[in-house]
Scaffold this active site. Structure first.
Site, PDB file in Angstrom:
ATOM      1  N   ALA A  49     -71.203 -17.488 120.005  1.00 46.75           N
ATOM      2  CA  ALA A  49     -72.640 -17.434 119.710  1.00 46.75           C
ATOM      3  C   ALA A  49     -73.306 -16.345 120.537  1.00 46.75           C
ATOM      4  O   ALA A  49     -72.990 -16.173 121.714  1.00 46.75           O
ATOM      5  CB  ALA A  49     -73.276 -18.784 120.022  1.00 46.75           C
TER       6      ALA A  49
ATOM      7  N   ARG B  42     -74.591  -7.398 105.020  1.00 43.47           N
ATOM      8  CA  ARG B  42     -75.142  -6.132 104.537  1.00 43.47           C
ATOM      9  C   ARG B  42     -74.060  -5.262 103.934  1.00 43.47           C
ATOM     10  O   ARG B  42     -72.868  -5.579 104.040  1.00 43.47           O
ATOM     11  CB  ARG B  42     -75.852  -5.434 105.706  1.00 43.47           C
ATOM     12  CG  ARG B  42     -77.145  -6.158 106.092  1.00 43.47           C
ATOM     13  CD  ARG B  42     -77.716  -5.625 107.378  1.00 43.47           C
ATOM     14  NE  ARG B  42     -77.825  -4.175 107.353  1.00 43.47           N
ATOM     15  CZ  ARG B  42     -77.909  -3.406 108.444  1.00 43.47           C
ATOM     16  NH1 ARG B  42     -77.864  -3.960 109.639  1.00 43.47           N
ATOM     17  NH2 ARG B  42     -78.017  -2.111 108.327  1.00 43.47           N
TER      18      ARG B  42
ATOM     19  N   GLN C 147     -96.326  13.886  74.622  1.00 39.30           N
ATOM     20  CA  GLN C 147     -97.491  13.747  73.758  1.00 39.30           C
ATOM     21  C   GLN C 147     -98.736  13.827  74.643  1.00 39.30           C
ATOM     22  O   GLN C 147     -98.978  12.960  75.466  1.00 39.30           O
ATOM     23  CB  GLN C 147     -97.463  12.383  73.034  1.00 39.30           C
ATOM     24  CG  GLN C 147     -98.642  12.179  72.101  1.00 39.30           C
ATOM     25  CD  GLN C 147     -98.856  10.711  71.765  1.00 39.30           C
ATOM     26  OE1 GLN C 147     -98.367   9.827  72.457  1.00 39.30           O
ATOM     27  NE2 GLN C 147     -99.584  10.455  70.700  1.00 39.30           N
TER      28      GLN C 147
ATOM     29  N   ASP D 214     -92.555  -0.732  74.787  1.00 41.41           N
ATOM     30  CA  ASP D 214     -93.090  -1.951  75.385  1.00 41.41           C
ATOM     31  C   ASP D 214     -92.767  -3.198  74.567  1.00 41.41           C
ATOM     32  O   ASP D 214     -93.388  -4.237  74.746  1.00 41.41           O
ATOM     33  CB  ASP D 214     -94.611  -1.823  75.615  1.00 41.41           C
ATOM     34  CG  ASP D 214     -95.393  -1.645  74.322  1.00 41.41           C
ATOM     35  OD1 ASP D 214     -94.761  -1.433  73.265  1.00 41.41           O
ATOM     36  OD2 ASP D 214     -96.635  -1.719  74.365  1.00 41.41           O
TER      37      ASP D 214
ATOM     38  N   THR E 116    -100.146   6.020  67.794  1.00 41.45           N
ATOM     39  CA  THR E 116     -98.703   5.876  67.561  1.00 41.45           C
ATOM     40  C   THR E 116     -98.188   6.848  66.496  1.00 41.45           C
ATOM     41  O   THR E 116     -97.064   7.337  66.583  1.00 41.45           O
ATOM     42  CB  THR E 116     -98.368   4.423  67.155  1.00 41.45           C
ATOM     43  OG1 THR E 116     -99.290   4.006  66.131  1.00 41.45           O
ATOM     44  CG2 THR E 116     -98.490   3.471  68.330  1.00 41.45           C
TER      45      THR E 116
ATOM     46  N   ARG F 182    -104.163  -2.173  80.278  1.00 38.58           N
ATOM     47  CA  ARG F 182    -104.303  -3.597  80.585  1.00 38.58           C
ATOM     48  C   ARG F 182    -103.312  -4.084  81.657  1.00 38.58           C
ATOM     49  O   ARG F 182    -103.422  -5.201  82.143  1.00 38.58           O
ATOM     50  CB  ARG F 182    -104.152  -4.423  79.296  1.00 38.58           C
ATOM     51  CG  ARG F 182    -105.360  -4.316  78.381  1.00 38.58           C
ATOM     52  CD  ARG F 182    -105.059  -4.849  76.982  1.00 38.58           C
ATOM     53  NE  ARG F 182    -104.278  -3.909  76.184  1.00 38.58           N
ATOM     54  CZ  ARG F 182    -103.787  -4.170  74.973  1.00 38.58           C
ATOM     55  NH1 ARG F 182    -103.966  -5.348  74.434  1.00 38.58           N
ATOM     56  NH2 ARG F 182    -103.107  -3.261  74.307  1.00 38.58           N
TER      57      ARG F 182
ATOM     58  N   GLY G 262    -101.492  -5.835  65.039  1.00 40.57           N
ATOM     59  CA  GLY G 262    -101.796  -5.448  63.676  1.00 40.57           C
ATOM     60  C   GLY G 262    -101.299  -6.540  62.730  1.00 40.57           C
ATOM     61  O   GLY G 262    -100.281  -7.178  63.005  1.00 40.57           O
TER      62      GLY G 262
ATOM     63  N   LEU H 219     -91.369   5.157  71.438  1.00 43.23           N
ATOM     64  CA  LEU H 219     -92.728   5.530  71.864  1.00 43.23           C
ATOM     65  C   LEU H 219     -93.018   4.963  73.249  1.00 43.23           C
ATOM     66  O   LEU H 219     -92.933   3.755  73.465  1.00 43.23           O
ATOM     67  CB  LEU H 219     -93.767   5.014  70.864  1.00 43.23           C
ATOM     68  CG  LEU H 219     -93.557   5.424  69.406  1.00 43.23           C
ATOM     69  CD1 LEU H 219     -94.781   5.045  68.583  1.00 43.23           C
ATOM     70  CD2 LEU H 219     -93.244   6.904  69.269  1.00 43.23           C
TER      71      LEU H 219
HETATM   72  C1  UD1 Z   1     -99.354  -1.320  68.024  1.00 43.03           C
HETATM   73  C2  UD1 Z   1     -99.510  -1.353  66.513  1.00 43.03           C
HETATM   74  C3  UD1 Z   1     -99.813  -2.773  66.084  1.00 43.03           C
HETATM   75  C4  UD1 Z   1     -98.723  -3.683  66.543  1.00 43.03           C
HETATM   76  C5  UD1 Z   1     -98.474  -3.559  68.040  1.00 43.03           C
HETATM   77  C6  UD1 Z   1     -97.198  -4.288  68.402  1.00 43.03           C
HETATM   78  C7  UD1 Z   1    -100.411   0.797  65.788  1.00 43.03           C
HETATM   79  C8  UD1 Z   1    -101.599   1.536  65.376  1.00 43.03           C
HETATM   80  N1  UD1 Z   1    -100.577  -0.482  66.098  1.00 43.03           N
HETATM   81  O1  UD1 Z   1    -100.591  -1.674  68.594  1.00 43.03           O
HETATM   82  O2  UD1 Z   1     -99.919  -2.842  64.661  1.00 43.03           O
HETATM   83  O3  UD1 Z   1     -99.052  -5.030  66.226  1.00 43.03           O
HETATM   84  O4  UD1 Z   1     -98.285  -2.185  68.425  1.00 43.03           O
HETATM   85  O5  UD1 Z   1     -96.966  -4.297  69.786  1.00 43.03           O
HETATM   86  O6  UD1 Z   1     -99.323   1.364  65.812  1.00 43.03           O
HETATM   87  N2  UD1 Z   1     -97.972   4.973  72.260  1.00 43.03           N
HETATM   88  C9  UD1 Z   1     -97.702   6.319  72.367  1.00 43.03           C
HETATM   89  N3  UD1 Z   1     -98.696   7.214  72.121  1.00 43.03           N
HETATM   90  C10 UD1 Z   1     -99.941   6.845  71.761  1.00 43.03           C
HETATM   91  C11 UD1 Z   1    -100.209   5.454  71.642  1.00 43.03           C
HETATM   92  C12 UD1 Z   1     -99.209   4.555  71.889  1.00 43.03           C
HETATM   93  O7  UD1 Z   1     -96.582   6.699  72.707  1.00 43.03           O
HETATM   94  O8  UD1 Z   1    -100.777   7.736  71.543  1.00 43.03           O
HETATM   95  C13 UD1 Z   1     -96.891   4.011  72.529  1.00 43.03           C
HETATM   96  C14 UD1 Z   1     -97.176   3.103  73.711  1.00 43.03           C
HETATM   97  O9  UD1 Z   1     -96.644   3.642  74.907  1.00 43.03           O
HETATM   98  C15 UD1 Z   1     -96.469   1.828  73.329  1.00 43.03           C
HETATM   99  C16 UD1 Z   1     -96.513   1.831  71.819  1.00 43.03           C
HETATM  100  O10 UD1 Z   1     -96.739   3.167  71.428  1.00 43.03           O
HETATM  101  O11 UD1 Z   1     -95.123   1.814  73.731  1.00 43.03           O
HETATM  102  C17 UD1 Z   1     -97.600   0.902  71.272  1.00 43.03           C
HETATM  103  O12 UD1 Z   1     -98.851   1.348  71.740  1.00 43.03           O
HETATM  104  P1  UD1 Z   1    -100.045   0.363  72.028  1.00 43.03           P
HETATM  105  O13 UD1 Z   1    -101.217   1.147  72.437  1.00 43.03           O
HETATM  106  O14 UD1 Z   1     -99.587  -0.711  72.938  1.00 43.03           O
HETATM  107  O15 UD1 Z   1    -100.273  -0.204  70.574  1.00 43.03           O
HETATM  108  P2  UD1 Z   1    -100.935  -1.551  70.186  1.00 43.03           P
HETATM  109  O16 UD1 Z   1    -102.415  -1.415  70.276  1.00 43.03           O
HETATM  110  O17 UD1 Z   1    -100.291  -2.650  70.916  1.00 43.03           O
HETATM  111 CA    CA Z   2     -98.601  -2.700  72.523  1.00 44.51          CA
END
Ligand code: UD1
Ligand code: CA
Length: 459
Positions: A381, A334, A77, A106, A83, A13, A140, A6
């Site tokens: 030099a 270089r 997406q 991430d 997620t 942030r 979470g 994902l």
């Molecule tokens: C998510 C988890 C949380 C967990 C945390 C760990 C959910 C609902 N929550 O929260 O339980 O503790 O990660 O780091 O899953 N992403 C998409 N599409 C979206 C939203 C997110 O691809 O619509 C991807 C983001 O690019 C990222 C990852 O999913 O790589 C996590 O998304 P993020 O928004 O950071 O989730 P958290 O709020 O951190």
């Molecule tokens: Ca995250």
């Protein structure tokens, strides 16, 4: 098997124009770390893998950045509704047979062995990776019943005070049989504080269906760390750097301070290598036995031969250095600089696309570009090889046992014969024959009885 990564989120942030998963960690995008780990999971299990990366924010840039990786499929997406919604977009690409492992772009420090364990634990149900952390804020939380069985995951924003005090967090990473996962993500609803489709809700669905749910606690919490801010990125960078410093020391290198060496690529070291503080290594760097690297040097895509010393503040990029050579302090090599054994390149000397023969020296303030220099030659030099005529670059050949006097200009293309001596301050534009002394400067004259101008005396 299927590997879904994902990477569609914006990463608000981070406060950056760069998509979050492209921020570099140890010199490579976050996503590249996850991809390589994903690959080695499939490799370790000996399974063919379908790798699907879900992109959204800055998707074109993400795809472009990963152009070097083969066999990845991208799915977009748009909009990003969470997620669970992200995984849903990947569903049409997933093979029904075998398991699916969901990774987050991430969460880059996750290890392949941990993931292999997770896949094994999933079996017929779902396995999620959790971690115990001192500060669970933002993650979470894993909710377990009195018997310790996982019942659901609650996001921070949806959690009660009691749930917020749980220190077992969700890493987001999970594994399940593909068909089951497909059916669960199709059932997700967005009834929560963020109006998002949470992947984490598949846990509750699995529990309701009576499917086995396992939470595997990560062996060390650092594997589970996610990057949501620049501060977390810096924290992870330190972890990676600490690990690579540790690795270098295990291989036998002596580090003046393991906290002040940064590796942004692959470094190999022979025995008794010494690395002083503040050094940065990028790309592929090879340091042979007994190499010494002084403080604050930058080495990129460079090989250094045995016993060679690179002194403080030197910048080496795309070059090869032989054995027992001396480079720096303040040297700049270089791309295409190739120094044979026992060459000395001193302070404020720049070498580009040039070969310097064994035992030759350029100790101070010189530029050697597009040149071939023989052995035992001394470049005085202030010598400049003028390789650029304003439109084109030209090559030069300087023979062996040549003495180039200080502050000379060798206008390329030029050939300097073996054993030639060039007088200091010469500008040579034509072939310099071997052996003799060549002077190309105005003759010194003294005007006897010359009078200095004197100030006019006012009347
Ligand atoms: C998510 C988890 C949380 C967990 C945390 C760990 C959910 C609902 N929550 O929260 O339980 O503790 O990660 O780091 O899953 N992403 C998409 N599409 C979206 C939203 C997110 O691809 O619509 C991807 C983001 O690019 C990222 C990852 O999913 O790589 C996590 O998304 P993020 O928004 O950071 O989730 P958290 O709020 O951190
Ligand atoms: Ca995250």
């Amino acid at each position: 098997m299927n590997l879904v990564i994902l990477a569609a989120g914006q990463g608000k942030r981070m406060r950056s124009d760069l998509p979050k998963v492209l921020h570099p960690l140890a010199g490579r995008p976050l996503l590249a770390h996850v991809l390589e780990t994903a690959r080695s999971v499939a490799g370790a299990l000996g399974l063919p893998a379908e790798v699907v990366v879900v992109v959204g924010h800055g998707g074109a840039r993400v795809e472009e950045a990963l152009a070097g990786y083969e066999g990845i499929r991208f799915v977009t997406q748009q909009p990003q509704l969470g997620t669970g919604h992200a995984v849903l977009q990947a569903v049409p690409m997933l093979h029904d047979a075998g398991p699916t492992l969901v990774l987050y772009g991430d969460v880059p420090l996750i290890r392949a062995t941990t993931l292999v364990g997770l896949l094994r634990a999933a079996g017929d149900g779902v396995a999620l990776l959790s971690a115990r952390v001192p500060d669970p804020t933002g993650y979470g939380r894993i909710v377990r019943d009195a018997a310790g069985r996982v019942t659901r995951i609650v996001e921070e924003r949806d959690a009660s005070d009691a749930e917020r005090s749980i220190d077992e967090i969700n890493t987001g990473i999970l594994a399940a049989p593909t068909l089951r996962l497909k059916s669960w993500v199709a059932q997700l609803r967005n009834v929560n504080a963020q109006r998002e489709y949470y992947l984490t809700d598949v846990i509750e669905l699995a529990v309701r269906e009576g499917a086995p749910v396992t939470a595997c606690v990560a062996p060390d919490a650092s594997q589970a760390l996610g990057v949501n801010s620049k501060s977390q990125l810096a924290q992870l960078e330190r972890i990676v750097q600490q690990n690579s410093a540790e690795r270098l020391m295990q291989l036998g290198a002596t580090l003046a301070d393991p906290g002040r060496v940064d590796v942004r690529g692959d470094v190999s070291v022979g025995v008794d290598v010494f690395i002083d503080i503040g050094c940065v290594f990028e790309g592929r760097v090879e340091l042979a036995d007994r190499v010494k690297v002084g403080p604050y040097c930058v080495l990129r895509d460079t090989t250094v031969g045995p016993g060679t010393e690179v002194a403080a503040f030197s910048h080496l990029d795309g070059c090869r250095i032989g054995a027992s050579a001396r480079v720096g302090p303040y040297a700049r090599l270089r791309p295409g600089a190739s120094l044979d054994d026992e060459v000395h390149i001193g302070n404020f000397v720049e070498v580009k696309a040039s070969r310097v023969g064994r035992g030759s020296k350029a100790n101070h303030l010189a530029y050697i570009g597009d040149a071939e220099v023989g052995s035992r030659t001394n470049i005085g030099a202030g010598t400049i090889v003028a390789n650029y005529d304003g439109a084109n670059k030209h090559s030069s050949r300087i023979g062996q046992d040549v003495q180039v006097g200080s502050n000379s200009v060798l206008v390329a293309p030029i050939e300097v014969g073996d054993g030639a001596t060039i007088g200091a301050g010469s500008t040579v534009c034509r072939e310099v024959p071997p052996g003799g002394l060549t002077l190309a400067r105005a003759r010194q004259v003294t005007i006897a009885g010359w009078k200095r101008p004197a100030k006019k005396v006012k009347a």
